[in-house]
Design a protein around this motif. Structure first.
Motif, PDB file in Angstrom:
ATOM      1  N   GLN A   1       5.593  -6.415  -4.669  1.00 40.48           N
ATOM      2  CA  GLN A   1       6.963  -6.135  -5.134  1.00 40.48           C
ATOM      3  C   GLN A   1       6.961  -5.649  -6.580  1.00 40.48           C
ATOM      4  N   ALA A   2       6.184  -6.347  -7.417  1.00 43.48           N
ATOM      5  CA  ALA A   2       6.144  -5.984  -8.837  1.00 43.48           C
ATOM      6  C   ALA A   2       5.539  -4.594  -9.009  1.00 43.48           C
ATOM      7  N   LEU A   3       4.467  -4.320  -8.269  1.00 47.16           N
ATOM      8  CA  LEU A   3       3.821  -3.010  -8.355  1.00 47.16           C
ATOM      9  C   LEU A   3       4.753  -1.913  -7.835  1.00 47.16           C
ATOM     10  N   ASP A   4       5.514  -2.244  -6.782  1.00 41.91           N
ATOM     11  CA  ASP A   4       6.462  -1.283  -6.221  1.00 41.91           C
ATOM     12  C   ASP A   4       7.572  -0.971  -7.228  1.00 41.91           C
ATOM     13  N   GLU A   5       8.016  -1.992  -7.923  1.00 39.28           N
ATOM     14  CA  GLU A   5       9.075  -1.779  -8.933  1.00 39.28           C
ATOM     15  C   GLU A   5       8.551  -0.921 -10.081  1.00 39.28           C
ATOM     16  N   GLU A   6       7.304  -1.182 -10.486  1.00 43.84           N
ATOM     17  CA  GLU A   6       6.702  -0.373 -11.550  1.00 43.84           C
ATOM     18  C   GLU A   6       6.566   1.078 -11.091  1.00 43.84           C
ATOM     19  N   ALA A   7       6.179   1.264  -9.822  1.00 42.02           N
ATOM     20  CA  ALA A   7       6.053   2.621  -9.277  1.00 42.02           C
ATOM     21  C   ALA A   7       7.391   3.330  -9.245  1.00 42.02           C
ATOM     22  N   THR A   8       8.449   2.579  -8.962  1.00 44.25           N
ATOM     23  CA  THR A   8       9.798   3.171  -8.943  1.00 44.25           C
ATOM     24  C   THR A   8      10.185   3.662 -10.331  1.00 44.25           C
ATOM     25  N   ARG A   9       9.829   2.887 -11.352  1.00 42.02           N
ATOM     26  CA  ARG A   9      10.118   3.316 -12.735  1.00 42.02           C
ATOM     27  C   ARG A   9       9.336   4.576 -13.083  1.00 42.02           C
ATOM     28  N   GLN A  10       8.077   4.634 -12.606  1.00 40.51           N
ATOM     29  CA  GLN A  10       7.269   5.826 -12.873  1.00 40.51           C
ATOM     30  C   GLN A  10       7.839   7.048 -12.166  1.00 40.51           C
ATOM     31  N   ALA A  11       8.383   6.819 -10.961  1.00 39.53           N
ATOM     32  CA  ALA A  11       8.967   7.934 -10.206  1.00 39.53           C
ATOM     33  C   ALA A  11      10.151   8.522 -10.950  1.00 39.53           C
ATOM     34  N   ALA A  12      10.887   7.652 -11.664  1.00 46.28           N
ATOM     35  CA  ALA A  12      12.040   8.138 -12.429  1.00 46.28           C
ATOM     36  C   ALA A  12      11.600   9.084 -13.539  1.00 46.28           C
ATOM     37  N   SER A  13      10.347   8.939 -13.988  1.00 42.19           N
ATOM     38  CA  SER A  13       9.843   9.826 -15.038  1.00 42.19           C
ATOM     39  C   SER A  13       9.090  11.025 -14.475  1.00 42.19           C
ATOM     40  N   GLY A  14       9.142  11.160 -13.145  1.00 45.35           N
ATOM     41  CA  GLY A  14       8.544  12.344 -12.520  1.00 45.35           C
ATOM     42  C   GLY A  14       7.108  12.193 -12.101  1.00 45.35           C
ATOM     43  N   ARG A  15       6.502  11.020 -12.274  1.00 42.75           N
ATOM     44  CA  ARG A  15       5.108  10.814 -11.887  1.00 42.75           C
ATOM     45  C   ARG A  15       5.013  10.478 -10.404  1.00 42.75           C
ATOM     46  N   ARG A  16       3.901  10.892  -9.774  1.00 41.30           N
ATOM     47  CA  ARG A  16       3.707  10.616  -8.358  1.00 41.30           C
ATOM     48  C   ARG A  16       3.430   9.128  -8.163  1.00 41.30           C
ATOM     49  N   THR A  17       4.122   8.492  -7.227  1.00 45.04           N
ATOM     50  CA  THR A  17       3.965   7.055  -6.995  1.00 45.04           C
ATOM     51  C   THR A  17       3.867   6.772  -5.509  1.00 45.04           C
ATOM     52  N   MET A  18       3.614   5.504  -5.206  1.00 46.27           N
ATOM     53  CA  MET A  18       3.597   5.099  -3.795  1.00 46.27           C
ATOM     54  C   MET A  18       4.504   3.896  -3.595  1.00 46.27           C
ATOM     55  N   ARG A  19       4.882   3.665  -2.339  1.00 48.80           N
ATOM     56  CA  ARG A  19       5.669   2.493  -1.973  1.00 48.80           C
ATOM     57  C   ARG A  19       4.725   1.366  -1.567  1.00 48.80           C
TER      58      ARG A  19
END
Length: 637
Positions: free
Chosen positions: A441-459
């Motif tokens: 969950q924590a890693l997913d939330e961090e990935a969501t924040r990165q996605a907001a900055s345009g970086r490629r992330t995963m769920r």
């Protein structure tokens, strides 16, 4: 379209047949319709008319796909295509007739409306007749083969629609060594009817009398096949199964068409087929669209859940599959099973321990997965209460390494298989699984924040569900083994209650949850809970399995209570007190919204856990788990 027009030698024979039938239909029409001089005049013009018309007819037949249909399975849709093709040709002749009416051409009607109508009927008969005759020939041959000494006289239990599915499979040769001699149906509308030549002999409740009547007439029924209708709870399948066994009849089941299997085949009636509520209807098209062409990794791929996920993603069209498994026999077994599937997917199996960070990172980096299904775990409650350190190493640190490796390899998603024991946990299993959920969950939330900055992330998501029938360590195979040994059957507590699902339903819903998490419509759901219906009392389950084995609890087989084991609780729960469950619009799946700390806090606890493990300090490990999972109520023994 013509660029891809490729046909086999067998299809060329069909084309040749249809063109010859076209010539015969025209000639036969003239000989039936005309006589003497009128016939002679038309036969004189036939060499000029027939070749171009036959070529034209060939294109019409190709347009309607007549050459594609396999004669062995000729059906109403095929006859419908013949009707449409013949109609196009008849209308074309009508148009041609009006063109020839011009004084510059023939000057009068060459065919005439009655002749064209006659041709239309003959053309359909000449095209359709041989197909129907060939199918009937194959049908009678299969029926004769079914009545040989190798084939078992069989009663089919189910409504007309279900019975017809099996009868068609027998006729086509897909199901062999079955000789249907009658049908029993719960529907009053089916009584006295005949389905593909097989008579409905009565209701389910008349099984014994129908078997007796057939025996008196010289047909000894050896088998019953239970269709999905007969396995429905309202049909009392347990009563049917016990009666069939008392009569000495072998029992098989016909799987429902929506189970998503590769082929229609009979299977033994398993106890788990009779224990649960009807399974959730799965949207298999959704799963195929989601999985098709993707590269999938399954950790713990040799286990009960992992191996089923491997099978399902191959069925749904995965392009590549990497099976990661720590146990050599389990890896070999799942690879052998997957090798029997007709698939173009590239399947690879690798021995690896998820606790080996370097090994997992290398495997994932080389494979470059799209989706990782993380099924590897230690799952037996009493064993982990005893060897708590191993539970932490695998369920916590192993899961962390898989999640980190998936992210480093550029995966689109990681799906962690969790458990209902992670909710307000009282065991090491539950606490370690909840800890792993929180990290994801924590890693997913961090990935969501990165996605907001345009970086490629995963769920990263977790899917919780309860006990799985017939899985390794499940009570059902345990009870079966105890009954075969003559008893007693052991139950920990008379009030012990658990949720149960079938392996296939659980795995299909896991893949469905992943498809929801990666849907174009953005969602922040990171923990999914499968709807497992009503909980089952373990004592009732044990007694039902004893009765389904043809024995009586307390008389033939004793039930003994052994006491609640360490880490167990009497009732499992689906949501913690502070969790808010919400519907996601997909049957069988609910979203949970548990709170979770930040990724920095999780990493801090991980560092403390690692130190406590190195010192083998159980109390320190439990303190960390209680700090991270406040609901954890496990105690150091």
């Amino acid at each position: 379209m013509m660029k891809n027009f490729k046909i086999t030698p067998r299809q060329w024979l069909i084309v040749l047949h249809d063109l010859v039938m076209t010539v015969l239909a025209i000639v036969a029409t003239f000989f039936i319709r005309f006589e003497d001089e009128q016939l002679s005049l038309r036969l004189e013009g036939l060499p000029n008319l027939l070749p171009p018309f036959v070529i034209y007819a060939g294109f019409v037949y190709a347009a309607f796909g007549l050459y594609k249909a396999k004669w062995r399975f000729a059906s109403l849709p095929d006859l419908g295509n013949i009707f449409r093709a013949s109609t196009v040709l008849a209308v074309s002749l009508l148009v041609l007739d009006y063109v020839l009416l011009s004084p510059r051409f023939y000057g009068t009607f060459y065919f005439g409306k009655i002749t064209i109508a006659l041709y239309w009927v003959l053309q359909m008969a000449f095209l359709g007749g041989p197909r129907v005759a060939y199918r009937y020939f194959r049908y009678t041959r299969v029926r004769l083969q079914a009545q040989t000494s190798e084939s078992a006289p069989t009663l089919i239990l189910g409504r007309a629609a279900d019975a017809e599915v099996l009868l068609r499979a027998i006729e086509s040769g897909a199901v062999k060594k079955i000789w249907p001699v009658g049908i029993l149906s719960p529907s009053a509308a089916d009584q006295g009817q005949s389905i593909r030549g097989i008579t409905v002999q009565g209701y389910f409740t008349q099984l014994e009398s129908v078997v007796g009547d057939l025996a008196a007439r010289g047909t000894r029924v050896a088998r019953v096949v239970m269709t999905p209708t007969a396995l429905a709870p309202e049909s009392q399948p347990e009563t049917l199964l016990m009666l069939a066994r008392r009569l000495g009849l072998a029992t098989s089941r016909l799987p429902a068409l929506d189970e998503g299997g590769e082929a229609l085949r009979l299977a033994p009636v398993a106890v788990e087929d009779l224990l649960l509520r009807p399974s959730v209807k799965i949207d298999y098209r959704r799963l195929e669209n989601f999985v098709k062409g993707r590269s999938i990794v399954v950790t713990g791929g040799g286990g009960s859940i992992g191996s089923e996920i491997c099978e399902r993603v191959i069925d749904f069209g995965a392009a590549r599959l990497l099976v990661v498994e720590n146990a050599e026999p389990a890896l070999y077994a799942v690879q052998e099973k997957l090798a029997t599937k007709q698939t173009d997917a590239k399947i690879e199996g690798r021995l690896a321990d998820i606790r080996d960070r370097d090994r997992i990172f290398r495997l994932f980096s080389d494979f470059k997965p799209d989706i990782v299904f993380h099924s590897a775990a230690l799952k037996h409650v009493p064993l982990l209460e005893q060897d708590w350190g191993e539970g932490v190493k695998t369920n916590v640190f192993g899961s962390v390494k898989v999640a980190d490796a998936a992210a480093a390899a550029g995966a689109t998603a990681m799906v962690m298989i969790s458990t209902d024991k992670a909710i307000e946990p009282v065991s090491v299993l539950g606490a370690t699984k909840r800890f792993a959920e929180m990290y994801c969950q924590a890693l997913d939330e961090e990935a969501t924040r990165q996605a907001a900055s345009g970086r490629r992330t995963m769920r990263l998501i977790a899917v919780r569900f309860g006990n799985v029938l017939a899985s390794n360590g499940s009570v059902v195979p345990k009870f079966k083994a105890q009954i075969e040994a003559g008893g007693p059957v052991t139950v920990t507590h008379p009030d012990m209650v658990r949720y149960f699902m079938t392996i296939r339903e659980a795995c299909d819903l896991v893949v469905t949850a992943a498809s929801h998490a990666l849907a174009p419509e953005k969602t922040n759901v990171s923990v999914y809970v499968l709807n497992m219906g009503q909980p089952v009392k373990i004592l009732d389950l044990a007694e039902r399995i004893i009765r389904l084995s043809g024995l009586q609890p307390g008389r033939d087989i004793d039930v003994v209570f052994t006491g609640v084991r360490p880490g167990e609780r009497l009732n499992e729960i689906l949501f913690a007190r502070e969790e808010a469950g919400s519907e996601i619009g997909i049957a069988g799946i609910v979203a949970a919204k548990p709170s979770h700390p930040s990724i920095e806090a999780m990493r801090g606890w991980l560092a403390t856990l690692e130190q406590a493990l190195a010192r083998e300090e159980r109390a320190a490990i439990y303190r960390v788990l209680r700090d991270a999972v406040p609901d954890f109520r496990g105690e150091v023994a």
